[in-house]
Design a protein around this motif. Structure first.
Motif, PDB file in Angstrom:
ATOM      1  N   ALA A   1     131.189  53.431  42.254  1.00 33.77           N
ATOM      2  CA  ALA A   1     132.006  52.432  41.997  1.00 33.77           C
ATOM      3  C   ALA A   1     132.932  51.847  43.020  1.00 33.77           C
ATOM      4  CB  ALA A   1     132.819  53.155  40.766  1.00 33.77           C
ATOM      5  N   ILE A   2     132.960  52.351  44.178  1.00 34.20           N
ATOM      6  CA  ILE A   2     133.846  51.880  45.389  1.00 34.20           C
ATOM      7  C   ILE A   2     132.810  51.269  46.321  1.00 34.20           C
ATOM      8  CG2 ILE A   2     135.680  52.433  46.730  1.00 34.20           C
ATOM      9  CD1 ILE A   2     136.356  54.736  45.223  1.00 34.20           C
ATOM     10  N   ALA A   3     133.310  50.030  46.741  1.00 38.59           N
ATOM     11  CA  ALA A   3     132.389  49.590  47.835  1.00 38.59           C
ATOM     12  C   ALA A   3     132.308  50.317  49.135  1.00 38.59           C
ATOM     13  CB  ALA A   3     132.961  47.914  48.147  1.00 38.59           C
TER      14      ALA A   3
ATOM     15  N   LEU B   1     117.798  45.761  27.746  1.00 38.32           N
ATOM     16  CA  LEU B   1     117.407  45.760  29.133  1.00 38.32           C
ATOM     17  C   LEU B   1     118.053  46.824  30.097  1.00 38.32           C
ATOM     18  CD1 LEU B   1     115.855  43.960  31.374  1.00 38.32           C
ATOM     19  CD2 LEU B   1     117.507  42.550  31.602  1.00 38.32           C
ATOM     20  N   LEU B   2     119.294  47.105  29.999  1.00 41.01           N
ATOM     21  CA  LEU B   2     119.638  48.099  30.859  1.00 41.01           C
ATOM     22  C   LEU B   2     119.245  49.504  30.557  1.00 41.01           C
ATOM     23  CD1 LEU B   2     123.530  46.902  30.408  1.00 41.01           C
ATOM     24  CD2 LEU B   2     122.083  46.722  32.577  1.00 41.01           C
ATOM     25  N   LEU B   3     119.016  49.672  29.217  1.00 36.72           N
ATOM     26  CA  LEU B   3     118.685  50.955  28.922  1.00 36.72           C
ATOM     27  C   LEU B   3     117.180  51.350  29.426  1.00 36.72           C
ATOM     28  CD1 LEU B   3     119.999  51.715  25.165  1.00 36.72           C
ATOM     29  CD2 LEU B   3     120.373  53.263  27.174  1.00 36.72           C
ATOM     30  N   ALA B   4     116.201  50.198  29.086  1.00 38.82           N
ATOM     31  CA  ALA B   4     114.961  50.349  29.558  1.00 38.82           C
ATOM     32  C   ALA B   4     114.964  50.524  31.122  1.00 38.82           C
ATOM     33  CB  ALA B   4     114.070  49.049  29.085  1.00 38.82           C
TER      34      ALA B   4
ATOM     35  N   ASN C   1     118.557  56.555  37.662  1.00 34.24           N
ATOM     36  CA  ASN C   1     119.178  56.000  39.043  1.00 34.24           C
ATOM     37  C   ASN C   1     119.744  54.596  38.922  1.00 34.24           C
ATOM     38  OD1 ASN C   1     119.611  54.945  41.850  1.00 34.24           O
ATOM     39  ND2 ASN C   1     118.146  56.765  42.343  1.00 34.24           N
ATOM     40  N   LYS C   2     121.203  54.582  38.900  1.00 34.97           N
ATOM     41  CA  LYS C   2     121.624  53.192  38.838  1.00 34.97           C
ATOM     42  C   LYS C   2     121.848  52.185  39.721  1.00 34.97           C
ATOM     43  CE  LYS C   2     125.139  55.627  35.867  1.00 34.97           C
ATOM     44  NZ  LYS C   2     126.462  56.123  35.699  1.00 34.97           N
ATOM     45  N   THR C   3     121.600  52.735  40.853  1.00 34.71           N
ATOM     46  CA  THR C   3     121.445  51.809  42.310  1.00 34.71           C
ATOM     47  C   THR C   3     119.927  51.237  42.165  1.00 34.71           C
ATOM     48  OG1 THR C   3     122.888  53.397  43.575  1.00 34.71           O
ATOM     49  CG2 THR C   3     121.285  51.834  44.956  1.00 34.71           C
ATOM     50  N   LYS C   4     118.889  52.002  41.855  1.00 40.62           N
ATOM     51  CA  LYS C   4     117.596  51.695  41.731  1.00 40.62           C
ATOM     52  C   LYS C   4     117.482  50.361  40.548  1.00 40.62           C
ATOM     53  CE  LYS C   4     114.983  55.141  43.869  1.00 40.62           C
ATOM     54  NZ  LYS C   4     114.091  56.206  43.858  1.00 40.62           N
ATOM     55  N   ALA C   5     118.161  50.884  39.538  1.00 42.86           N
ATOM     56  CA  ALA C   5     118.163  49.938  38.382  1.00 42.86           C
ATOM     57  C   ALA C   5     118.861  48.628  38.748  1.00 42.86           C
ATOM     58  CB  ALA C   5     118.912  50.600  36.966  1.00 42.86           C
ATOM     59  N   ALA C   6     119.924  48.653  39.470  1.00 48.19           N
ATOM     60  CA  ALA C   6     120.672  47.338  39.956  1.00 48.19           C
ATOM     61  C   ALA C   6     119.710  46.585  40.780  1.00 48.19           C
ATOM     62  CB  ALA C   6     122.009  47.817  40.410  1.00 48.19           C
ATOM     63  N   GLN C   7     119.066  47.234  41.592  1.00 45.25           N
ATOM     64  CA  GLN C   7     118.361  46.448  42.587  1.00 45.25           C
ATOM     65  C   GLN C   7     116.982  45.837  41.738  1.00 45.25           C
ATOM     66  OE1 GLN C   7     117.007  49.721  45.193  1.00 45.25           O
ATOM     67  NE2 GLN C   7     118.879  49.567  46.629  1.00 45.25           N
TER      68      GLN C   7
ATOM     69  N   ILE D   1     125.832  46.306  42.655  1.00 47.71           N
ATOM     70  CA  ILE D   1     125.980  47.759  41.733  1.00 47.71           C
ATOM     71  C   ILE D   1     127.170  47.543  41.073  1.00 47.71           C
ATOM     72  CG2 ILE D   1     127.151  48.832  43.838  1.00 47.71           C
ATOM     73  CD1 ILE D   1     124.982  50.544  41.391  1.00 47.71           C
ATOM     74  N   ARG D   2     128.183  46.777  41.742  1.00 48.70           N
ATOM     75  CA  ARG D   2     129.580  46.594  40.974  1.00 48.70           C
ATOM     76  C   ARG D   2     129.377  45.828  39.601  1.00 48.70           C
ATOM     77  NH1 ARG D   2     134.637  46.997  42.478  1.00 48.70           N
ATOM     78  NH2 ARG D   2     134.211  47.549  44.573  1.00 48.70           N
ATOM     79  N   ASN D   3     128.512  44.938  39.527  1.00 47.56           N
ATOM     80  CA  ASN D   3     128.242  44.140  38.337  1.00 47.56           C
ATOM     81  C   ASN D   3     127.498  44.939  37.378  1.00 47.56           C
ATOM     82  OD1 ASN D   3     128.219  41.896  36.494  1.00 47.56           O
ATOM     83  ND2 ASN D   3     126.325  41.061  37.590  1.00 47.56           N
ATOM     84  N   PHE D   4     126.393  45.794  37.861  1.00 45.20           N
ATOM     85  CA  PHE D   4     125.658  46.572  37.187  1.00 45.20           C
ATOM     86  C   PHE D   4     126.573  47.752  36.473  1.00 45.20           C
ATOM     87  CE2 PHE D   4     122.980  50.264  36.555  1.00 45.20           C
ATOM     88  CZ  PHE D   4     122.138  49.642  35.754  1.00 45.20           C
ATOM     89  N   TYR D   5     127.790  48.068  37.109  1.00 43.46           N
ATOM     90  CA  TYR D   5     128.744  49.327  36.480  1.00 43.46           C
ATOM     91  C   TYR D   5     129.564  48.381  35.276  1.00 43.46           C
ATOM     92  CZ  TYR D   5     127.689  53.570  38.915  1.00 43.46           C
ATOM     93  OH  TYR D   5     127.338  54.653  39.281  1.00 43.46           O
ATOM     94  N   TYR D   6     129.776  47.102  35.707  1.00 42.84           N
ATOM     95  CA  TYR D   6     130.615  46.530  34.871  1.00 42.84           C
ATOM     96  C   TYR D   6     129.827  46.276  33.217  1.00 42.84           C
ATOM     97  CZ  TYR D   6     132.534  42.252  32.279  1.00 42.84           C
ATOM     98  OH  TYR D   6     132.865  41.494  31.433  1.00 42.84           O
ATOM     99  N   LYS D   7     128.690  45.982  33.634  1.00 43.34           N
ATOM    100  CA  LYS D   7     127.860  45.900  32.342  1.00 43.34           C
ATOM    101  C   LYS D   7     127.515  47.070  31.540  1.00 43.34           C
ATOM    102  CE  LYS D   7     125.292  41.540  33.755  1.00 43.34           C
ATOM    103  NZ  LYS D   7     126.115  40.756  32.652  1.00 43.34           N
TER     104      LYS D   7
END
Length: 574
Positions: free
Chosen positions: A313-315, A538-541, A549-555, A561-567
């Motif tokens: 969550a931190i750049a 879409l996020l769940l799938a 893996n959230k980083t891969k999902a965001a990619q 990654i920040r916008n992904f965590y926000y959503k």
């Protein structure tokens, strides 16, 4: 003065012993209570001479015109309170005397009750006067009958200003909630008003006073809005401090009786009593942070600080300075005097590095130095500082796969993986779902002010059959949403309260469409509601496809990654 026919009627209706005598002191009127006192029947006592029954009392009375009140008299073994006054015939001539009698035992009981009521009144007055909330009480006619000192302090009005007056006397802005409650018989809560000559902003709650099914008045509790705002700010600061510096949970807070969760708790408990680094692994939402708290609380460092860091969550450009701190002038915008890092803050305690798999290779090398040498170097400095910190790391990433691709350092992996603790996903401990549901219902009842008792068998069967890709966090989200959708007064979560729990495979083109349509409800707000459902699906799938893996999902979704965590936070999936 009573007439004879009036005295006869009183004798029939009164609950007090009553005897009427003629001028010769012969008993001509008597009720059953009086006959019972003298141990006669009604027929047997008529005609008796009262002087013979009460010689000590009547010996001091000269004639029938004598009036006496509350005199004591001994009648056999009984001590009585006696009152005596003459009565007349219809022509106004005095024809005898009425005598009222009451046993002292009844009098003592009555006096005890009066004394008890007085004690209760004094106690209640003391309680009301000592409370810090302002209180005002109205009678059923809408007139003020009671206030406390806190009311005077809040409004600036004294008892002389308001007692006996309507509730509008203290209102500077707004309508009287006392009058509304008297009219509707329904309580009101959280109404903003301005009171008194200084127009003090207050939050007002008013409730009806019901006695034996009858409305007897209203009671209002008034709170200073400025005080509430101040307390809210202090509470929020305290919460932030607790979240940052204190572990809140113990192993007793981990809900579950299944063999797999018991084994995990036992393994974590053994790890807690050692100083070794612990690596918590498991899918998102399984409760890894809960285990981190519990390990700290069960360790010798429990009195030290517990610092939680979400590395994802931190750049990356800021994470180093947050972890290790910096010296003055280390970079543009650095604070004067520098900054203490989180490792230094956690000295003597525990630091929890969540999402450790998202840390860059450059920072991984510096973390390795902390684990190996137990020392840190601040950004912009060349001096090292020793730290005594226990590290607990957590990840939902496949670190072994990242080792093979070169995204995670092998030496750091072995330093972190000293005691691995695998937190099982919810689908591997379905038997714990009823316990988790019961626990969550209690939490939501407190949070939402509800009185939900249980989940129906049909709804529980659905929860037990779902495969929970979001694990316990998703269960919490689903159950909380179901309780919010329940009507006030409903106490059982039924099947229709739950959203449609169906997550198709993400490997075929229609996965997103099917998921949205399966969870679509007519109660959603048109296109915007459908868009929210689609985005969450879409996020769940995507998370399911990447194994959490959230980083891969965001990619894959081509977002930061920040916008992904926000959503994720927006849809309660984080």
């Amino acid at each position: 003065m009573f007439k004879r026919h009036q005295l006869e009627k009183i004798a029939e209706e009164t609950k007090q012993a009553l005897i009427g005598t003629n001028l010769l002191n012969e008993i001509v009127i008597c009720n059953s209570l009086a006959a019972k006192l003298f141990e006669f029947t009604l027929e047997g006592i008529i005609g008796k001479n009262l002087e013979q029954l009460m010689p000590d009392f009547l010996s001091n009375i000269r004639d029938s015109k004598t009036i006496q009140f509350n005199e004591f008299c001994q009648v056999g073994s009984k001590l009585m309170i006696v009152s005596r006054l003459p009565y007349q015939d219809d022509q106004g001539h005095e024809i005898g005397t009425a005598t009222y009698l009451q046993e002292m035992t009844d009098y003592e009981e009555l006096r005890a009750k009066v004394n008890k009521l007085e004690e209760v009144r004094i106690l209640l007055t003391a309680i009301i006067d000592s409370t810090q909330d302002a209180i005002s009480v109205m009678d059923e006619n809408g007139l003020c009958i009671l206030i406390n000192p806190a009311y005077t302090h809040l409004t600036g009005l004294t008892a002389e200003d308001v007692i006996g007056k309507p509730p509008t006397v203290d209102i500077a802005e707004g309508e009287s909630m006392h009058l509304q409650v008297l009219r509707t018989h329904q309580p009101v809560k959280g109404v903003s008003m301005k009171l008194g000559p200084k127009r003090k902003a207050a939050i007002v709650n008013v409730a009806p006073i019901i006695v034996s099914g009858q409305l007897r008045g209203t009671v209002g509790v008034l709170r200073d809005r400025s005080e509430i705002h101040k307390l809210s700010e202090e509470l929020e600061r305290a919460k932030r401090l607790i979240r940052h510096l204190e572990a809140k949970y113990t192993f007793k807070d981990i809900i579950g009786e299944s063999d797999v969760i018991k084994a995990t708790i036992e393994q974590a408990g053994r790890a807690a009593v050692t100083p070794a680094t612990v690596l918590l692994r498991g899918e998102s939402g399984t409760g890894k942070e809960l285990f981190a708290h519990a390990i700290h609380r069960a360790s010798e460092r429990q009195k030290g600080q517990f610092i939680r860091v979400n590395c994802a969550a931190i750049a990356d450009s800021l994470l180093e300075s947050e972890l290790f701190g910096y010296v003055e002038g280390a970079f543009t915008g650095a604070k004067r005097g520098g900054k203490v890092g989180l490792f230094e803050e956690a000295n003597g305690g525990t630091i929890f590095l969540d999402e450790i798999g998202e840390v860059s290779l450059n920072l991984q090398a510096k973390l390795l130095r902390v684990l190996q040498e137990r020392e840190i170097v601040k950004v912009g400095d060349n001096r090292s500082f020793n730290v005594n910190v226990r590290v607990i790391a957590a990840t939902n990433a496949n670190l072994e796969a990242e080792l093979r691709t070169g995204k995670f350092r092998e030496d750091l992996y072995y330093r972190l993986n000293v005691i691995p603790v695998i937190v099982p996903p919810l689908r591997q401990r379905r038997d714990d779902i009823p316990l988790l549901v019961h626990h969550l219902i209690g939490s939501f009842n407190q949070e939402y002010g509800r009185c939900v008792e249980r989940v129906s068998d049909e709804a529980l069967q659905i929860l037990m059959g779902y495969h929970w890709p979001g694990n316990v966090r998703e269960l919490e989200n689903i159950l909380g949403r179901a309780i919010i959708n329940m009507r006030i007064g409903e106490t059982v979560v039924e099947q229709h309260h739950l959203p449609v729990l169906h997550l198709p495979s993400a490997n075929y083109p229609g996965a997103y469409t099917d998921l949205v349509s399966s969870s679509w409800s007519e109660e959603e707000d048109g296109f915007e509601g459908l868009q929210r459902q689609w985005e969450r699906a879409l996020l769940l799938a995507t998370l399911q496809r990447t194994g959490g893996n959230k980083t891969k999902a965001a990619q894959q979704l081509k977002m930061s990654i920040r916008n992904f965590y926000y959503k994720l936070e927006r849809h309660a999936l984080n």
